[in-house]
Enzyme design. Sequence first.
Site, PDB file in Angstrom:
ATOM      1  N   ASN A  13       0.844  -1.135   0.045  1.00  7.99           N
ATOM      2  CA  ASN A  13       0.087   0.069   0.014  1.00  7.99           C
ATOM      3  C   ASN A  13       0.952   1.221   0.225  1.00  7.99           C
ATOM      4  O   ASN A  13       1.448   1.515   0.909  1.00  7.99           O
ATOM      5  CB  ASN A  13      -0.850  -0.030   1.250  1.00  7.99           C
ATOM      6  CG  ASN A  13      -1.831   1.027   1.400  1.00  7.99           C
ATOM      7  OD1 ASN A  13      -1.890   2.011   0.704  1.00  7.99           O
ATOM      8  ND2 ASN A  13      -2.768   0.969   2.331  1.00  7.99           N
ATOM      9  N   LYS A  20       2.948   0.604   3.464  1.00  8.49           N
ATOM     10  CA  LYS A  20       2.616  -0.280   3.999  1.00  8.49           C
ATOM     11  C   LYS A  20       2.836  -1.722   3.448  1.00  8.49           C
ATOM     12  O   LYS A  20       2.356  -1.791   2.324  1.00  8.49           O
ATOM     13  CB  LYS A  20       1.460  -0.121   4.681  1.00  8.49           C
ATOM     14  CG  LYS A  20       0.860   1.062   5.549  1.00  8.49           C
ATOM     15  CD  LYS A  20      -0.321   1.254   6.058  1.00  8.49           C
ATOM     16  CE  LYS A  20      -0.574   2.446   6.808  1.00  8.49           C
ATOM     17  NZ  LYS A  20      -1.898   2.715   6.684  1.00  8.49           N
ATOM     18  N   ARG A  99      -2.107  -1.707  -3.855  1.00  6.50           N
ATOM     19  CA  ARG A  99      -3.325  -0.652  -3.665  1.00  6.50           C
ATOM     20  C   ARG A  99      -3.046   0.330  -4.563  1.00  6.50           C
ATOM     21  O   ARG A  99      -2.136   1.304  -4.179  1.00  6.50           O
ATOM     22  CB  ARG A  99      -3.631  -0.276  -2.237  1.00  6.50           C
ATOM     23  CG  ARG A  99      -4.513   0.713  -2.021  1.00  6.50           C
ATOM     24  CD  ARG A  99      -4.695   1.054  -0.555  1.00  6.50           C
ATOM     25  NE  ARG A  99      -5.995   1.966  -0.527  1.00  6.50           N
ATOM     26  CZ  ARG A  99      -5.946   2.875   0.562  1.00  6.50           C
ATOM     27  NH1 ARG A  99      -5.247   2.950   1.391  1.00  6.50           N
ATOM     28  NH2 ARG A  99      -7.291   3.662   0.529  1.00  6.50           N
ATOM     29  N   HIS A 188     -12.039   5.237  -0.800  1.00  2.61           N
ATOM     30  CA  HIS A 188     -12.002   4.239   0.377  1.00  2.61           C
ATOM     31  C   HIS A 188     -12.712   3.089  -0.127  1.00  2.61           C
ATOM     32  O   HIS A 188     -13.293   2.288   0.560  1.00  2.61           O
ATOM     33  CB  HIS A 188     -12.861   4.719   1.607  1.00  2.61           C
ATOM     34  CG  HIS A 188     -12.026   5.839   2.416  1.00  2.61           C
ATOM     35  ND1 HIS A 188     -12.845   6.920   2.819  1.00  2.61           N
ATOM     36  CD2 HIS A 188     -10.877   5.845   2.840  1.00  2.61           C
ATOM     37  CE1 HIS A 188     -11.880   7.585   3.468  1.00  2.61           C
ATOM     38  NE2 HIS A 188     -10.623   7.156   3.397  1.00  2.61           N
ATOM     39  N   HIS A 216     -16.898   5.076   6.933  1.00  4.03           N
ATOM     40  CA  HIS A 216     -15.501   4.861   6.944  1.00  4.03           C
ATOM     41  C   HIS A 216     -14.884   6.062   7.517  1.00  4.03           C
ATOM     42  O   HIS A 216     -14.757   7.099   6.891  1.00  4.03           O
ATOM     43  CB  HIS A 216     -14.667   4.553   5.677  1.00  4.03           C
ATOM     44  CG  HIS A 216     -13.217   4.149   6.027  1.00  4.03           C
ATOM     45  ND1 HIS A 216     -12.716   3.206   5.887  1.00  4.03           N
ATOM     46  CD2 HIS A 216     -12.464   5.175   6.269  1.00  4.03           C
ATOM     47  CE1 HIS A 216     -11.315   3.212   6.143  1.00  4.03           C
ATOM     48  NE2 HIS A 216     -11.068   4.412   6.448  1.00  4.03           N
ATOM     49  N   ARG A 249      -9.020  17.953   6.742  1.00  4.15           N
ATOM     50  CA  ARG A 249      -9.660  18.443   5.582  1.00  4.15           C
ATOM     51  C   ARG A 249     -11.007  18.731   5.945  1.00  4.15           C
ATOM     52  O   ARG A 249     -11.730  18.505   6.950  1.00  4.15           O
ATOM     53  CB  ARG A 249      -9.931  17.323   4.482  1.00  4.15           C
ATOM     54  CG  ARG A 249      -8.689  16.782   3.800  1.00  4.15           C
ATOM     55  CD  ARG A 249      -8.840  15.631   3.038  1.00  4.15           C
ATOM     56  NE  ARG A 249      -7.976  14.592   3.674  1.00  4.15           N
ATOM     57  CZ  ARG A 249      -8.266  13.090   3.354  1.00  4.15           C
ATOM     58  NH1 ARG A 249      -9.128  12.998   2.177  1.00  4.15           N
ATOM     59  NH2 ARG A 249      -7.724  12.204   3.919  1.00  4.15           N
ATOM     60  N   GLY A 341     -14.663   5.108  13.768  1.00  2.00           N
ATOM     61  CA  GLY A 341     -15.936   4.431  13.599  1.00  2.00           C
ATOM     62  C   GLY A 341     -16.008   3.157  14.583  1.00  2.00           C
ATOM     63  O   GLY A 341     -16.743   2.676  15.012  1.00  2.00           O
ATOM     64  N   GLU A 342     -14.603   2.621  14.806  1.00  2.00           N
ATOM     65  CA  GLU A 342     -14.403   1.503  15.296  1.00  2.00           C
ATOM     66  C   GLU A 342     -14.218   1.527  16.767  1.00  2.00           C
ATOM     67  O   GLU A 342     -14.599   0.717  17.619  1.00  2.00           O
ATOM     68  CB  GLU A 342     -13.139   0.395  14.725  1.00  2.00           C
ATOM     69  CG  GLU A 342     -13.482  -0.018  13.365  1.00  2.00           C
ATOM     70  CD  GLU A 342     -12.162  -0.823  12.827  1.00  2.00           C
ATOM     71  OE1 GLU A 342     -11.390  -1.146  13.659  1.00  2.00           O
ATOM     72  OE2 GLU A 342     -11.855  -0.371  11.676  1.00  2.00           O
ATOM     73  N   GLU A 392      -8.642  -3.711   4.618  1.00  2.45           N
ATOM     74  CA  GLU A 392      -8.262  -3.262   3.333  1.00  2.45           C
ATOM     75  C   GLU A 392      -7.038  -4.127   2.825  1.00  2.45           C
ATOM     76  O   GLU A 392      -7.269  -4.533   1.673  1.00  2.45           O
ATOM     77  CB  GLU A 392      -7.788  -1.826   3.097  1.00  2.45           C
ATOM     78  CG  GLU A 392      -8.998  -0.886   3.177  1.00  2.45           C
ATOM     79  CD  GLU A 392      -8.662   0.411   3.677  1.00  2.45           C
ATOM     80  OE1 GLU A 392      -7.930   0.595   4.751  1.00  2.45           O
ATOM     81  OE2 GLU A 392      -8.923   1.363   2.610  1.00  2.45           O
TER      82      GLU A 392
HETATM   83  P1  ADP Z   1      -6.250   6.121   8.585  1.00  2.00           P
HETATM   84  O1  ADP Z   1      -7.548   6.990   7.970  1.00  2.00           O
HETATM   85  O2  ADP Z   1      -5.054   7.001   8.455  1.00  2.00           O
HETATM   86  O3  ADP Z   1      -6.287   4.780   8.261  1.00  2.00           O
HETATM   87  P2  ADP Z   1      -7.313   5.329  11.123  1.00  2.00           P
HETATM   88  O4  ADP Z   1      -8.591   4.374  10.354  1.00  2.00           O
HETATM   89  O5  ADP Z   1      -6.548   4.571  11.999  1.00  2.00           O
HETATM   90  O6  ADP Z   1      -6.428   6.489  10.081  1.00  2.00           O
HETATM   91  O7  ADP Z   1      -8.011   6.500  12.221  1.00  2.00           O
HETATM   92  C1  ADP Z   1      -7.269   7.272  12.827  1.00  2.00           C
HETATM   93  C2  ADP Z   1      -8.446   8.136  13.818  1.00  2.00           C
HETATM   94  O8  ADP Z   1      -9.065   7.092  14.708  1.00  2.00           O
HETATM   95  C3  ADP Z   1      -7.541   9.278  14.491  1.00  2.00           C
HETATM   96  O9  ADP Z   1      -8.518  10.352  14.437  1.00  2.00           O
HETATM   97  C4  ADP Z   1      -7.759   8.575  15.916  1.00  2.00           C
HETATM   98  O10 ADP Z   1      -7.731   9.517  17.010  1.00  2.00           O
HETATM   99  C5  ADP Z   1      -8.839   7.848  15.929  1.00  2.00           C
HETATM  100  N1  ADP Z   1      -9.085   6.845  16.805  1.00  2.00           N
HETATM  101  C6  ADP Z   1      -8.310   5.738  17.296  1.00  2.00           C
HETATM  102  N2  ADP Z   1      -8.570   5.179  18.375  1.00  2.00           N
HETATM  103  C7  ADP Z   1      -9.376   6.002  18.861  1.00  2.00           C
HETATM  104  C8  ADP Z   1     -10.204   5.708  20.153  1.00  2.00           C
HETATM  105  N3  ADP Z   1     -10.001   4.676  20.931  1.00  2.00           N
HETATM  106  N4  ADP Z   1     -11.165   6.647  20.201  1.00  2.00           N
HETATM  107  C9  ADP Z   1     -11.476   7.544  19.588  1.00  2.00           C
HETATM  108  N5  ADP Z   1     -10.768   7.766  18.149  1.00  2.00           N
HETATM  109  C10 ADP Z   1      -9.762   6.998  18.132  1.00  2.00           C
END
Ligand code: ADP
Length: 411
Positions: A13, A20, A99, A188, A216, A249, A341-342, A392
């Site tokens: 990626n 990555k 990717r 995405h 996402h 952004r 989201g997770e 991904e």
């Molecule tokens: P990318 O888009 O670079 O792949 P990620 O999907 O890892 O990034 O998302 C990064 C975001 O997720 C950051 O804003 C980070 O603060 C947020 N994040 C990660 N863990 C948590 C958490 N436990 N609670 C809230 N936000 C989180």
Amino acid sequence: MTHREHGEILVINAGSSSVKFGVYEFDSLEPLGHGLLDWAGSTRPGRASLTLRPHGRPPLEAELEAPDYRSGVCEAVQRLGKAGMVGANLSAVRAIGHRLIHGGEKIRAPVIIDRAMKETVRGFAHLAPLHIPAGLEAIEACEATMPDVLQVGLFDTAFFADIPPVAYLYPVPYSWYRDWGIRRFGFHGTSHAYCAGRAAEMLGRDSAGLRLVICHLGHGASATAVRGGVAVTNTMGYTPLEGFMMGTRSGTVDPGILLHVLRERGLSVEELDEALHKQSGLLGISGISSDFRRVEAAADDGHERAQLALGMYAYRVRAMVGALAVTLGGIDALVFTGGIGENSVRLRRDVCDGLECIGVRLDEERNRTAGPDEDIAAPGSPARVLLIHTREEYMIARETRRMALERAGER
Ligand code: ADP
């Protein structure tokens, strides 16, 4: 680490300043390890940091000579071999999946990379100027280090190849589309496609007829409406700047504002570009950070603009989920994925608060305690709410394997 009979898949990626790597066992798609090559991780010019994490073994850290992108990837790939992550001397690599961010209007599926395909991809460079050249460099680094290995490209835009003209056209002069190709592409896609499949699996349903809105939410953020496994639209557009408010952004803003600040406030095009990409979103509003966790921590400490930033973020996600749900005539499930989201209990609660009108009822307790991949909707909720850990790289490995087997079958 065992290298089984049928070898491994290497996933690459290529980002603008980091690469990555993921290694998967070919037959089982079991992950064997991953790595990160990062130019920003080294303080010395012409060098990059490399972290390799072979599963079940301690991580390896190194600094390596990487005067340019291609030689950095070549060196990193060699070290993957030396570390035994892909068999000694890369001999176990059976296929490589890349990717590639942008496949323009035409590419709808994973492709086998040959000389002609590289030229086609090069033609998309203006659409993703940071990522396409990086992806091509990574492909050529693999050609140099593993000349006979099959290379496959997956395009983030491909999942959106079927969105209809009413969703992909902008109401600007039609000639902008006809002559310049300006339209919504969506981004995405690899994550959204994975989540669409995983959601169907979790619900125990066939994709046919299934209506999903997938959010996402990571550093970048987008939502996709999916009907019957096919994307109907995505909130990102011609570029990944449209849609949700993101880390730095702006997402969607009144285009009149852009004209105003250029004309009346003396901003140059470069300054406007910088403001919209790097100084807006969570960072721009909170003044604290682009990182959701840090903004949440500041909000908990009573920082008003951090609270405002979180409120705006959730409001915009909720409004968009509502709009996308209506384009589908209702939803069977709302999906949360990506780092925010997770992980953010608060964000999911704030987004769902007000979505009862589209059949979404969150179970507060499950929202607090569940992890991926779980259903966090209240028992009687008409629409399910799914937490999915996006994968991904796994998706790229899976499609690369499929292409490799298809090709072997053709012979
Ligand atoms: P990318 O888009 O670079 O792949 P990620 O999907 O890892 O990034 O998302 C990064 C975001 O997720 C950051 O804003 C980070 O603060 C947020 N994040 C990660 N863990 C948590 C958490 N436990 N609670 C809230 N936000 C989180």
